[in-house]
Design an enzyme around this catalytic site. Sequence first.
Site, PDB file in Angstrom:
ATOM      1  N   ARG A  19       4.673   1.186  -5.109  1.00  0.00           N
ATOM      2  CA  ARG A  19       3.840   0.950  -6.298  1.00  0.00           C
ATOM      3  C   ARG A  19       4.511   1.502  -7.546  1.00  0.00           C
ATOM      4  O   ARG A  19       4.502   0.867  -8.605  1.00  0.00           O
ATOM      5  CB  ARG A  19       2.477   1.611  -6.126  1.00  0.00           C
ATOM      6  CG  ARG A  19       1.556   0.864  -5.220  1.00  0.00           C
ATOM      7  CD  ARG A  19       0.188   1.523  -5.217  1.00  0.00           C
ATOM      8  NE  ARG A  19      -0.611   0.975  -4.144  1.00  0.00           N
ATOM      9  CZ  ARG A  19      -1.437   1.675  -3.403  1.00  0.00           C
ATOM     10  NH1 ARG A  19      -1.609   2.965  -3.627  1.00  0.00           N
ATOM     11  NH2 ARG A  19      -2.119   1.107  -2.443  1.00  0.00           N
ATOM     12  N   ASN A  54       0.806  -1.221   0.000  1.00  0.00           N
ATOM     13  CA  ASN A  54       0.000   0.000   0.000  1.00  0.00           C
ATOM     14  C   ASN A  54       0.845   1.280   0.000  1.00  0.00           C
ATOM     15  O   ASN A  54       0.315   2.370   0.180  1.00  0.00           O
ATOM     16  CB  ASN A  54      -0.970   0.002   1.179  1.00  0.00           C
ATOM     17  CG  ASN A  54      -0.263  -0.069   2.513  1.00  0.00           C
ATOM     18  OD1 ASN A  54       0.906  -0.394   2.578  1.00  0.00           O
ATOM     19  ND2 ASN A  54      -0.981   0.226   3.577  1.00  0.00           N
ATOM     20  N   CYS A  55       2.141   1.159  -0.243  1.00  0.00           N
ATOM     21  CA  CYS A  55       3.053   2.307  -0.284  1.00  0.00           C
ATOM     22  C   CYS A  55       3.112   2.848  -1.717  1.00  0.00           C
ATOM     23  O   CYS A  55       3.410   2.095  -2.653  1.00  0.00           O
ATOM     24  CB  CYS A  55       4.439   1.858   0.185  1.00  0.00           C
ATOM     25  SG  CYS A  55       5.754   3.057  -0.072  1.00  0.00           S
ATOM     26  N   ASP A  56       2.827   4.137  -1.875  1.00  0.00           N
ATOM     27  CA  ASP A  56       2.821   4.738  -3.220  1.00  0.00           C
ATOM     28  C   ASP A  56       4.186   4.659  -3.896  1.00  0.00           C
ATOM     29  O   ASP A  56       4.272   4.411  -5.101  1.00  0.00           O
ATOM     30  CB  ASP A  56       2.378   6.204  -3.150  1.00  0.00           C
ATOM     31  CG  ASP A  56       0.902   6.338  -2.797  1.00  0.00           C
ATOM     32  OD1 ASP A  56       0.140   5.366  -3.015  1.00  0.00           O
ATOM     33  OD2 ASP A  56       0.508   7.408  -2.304  1.00  0.00           O
TER      34      ASP A  56
END
Length: 104
Positions: free
Chosen positions: A13, A8-10
């Site tokens: 990603r 869930n880390c931008d």
Amino acid sequence: MQLYGLKNCDTCRAARKALPDAEFVDVRDSGVPPAILSTALDTFGEALVNRKSTTWRGLDDAARARPPLELLQDNPTLMKRPLIVDGDRMVLGWTKAAQTEMGV
């Protein structure tokens, strides 16, 4: 090539998108193998510990004073992300310099 990070880390990603062939390892679910964690700590030193993270802010002073290797083993989400391991090469973070080093 392995990419250690959080799903869930931008930033992770973005790295995953740029490196589609990398095997993604979610450190919250799987942790980081001790040998890789030790090598990363030797390579990056204190920069491996993300002191801006929510996990860091939740630690008390006694926990923060523990050796970095112990902290990262017990709290893998404390690691700066992503950690990219490609053979003997390690890259920490997803800055412009890291992207250039990875050939992106």
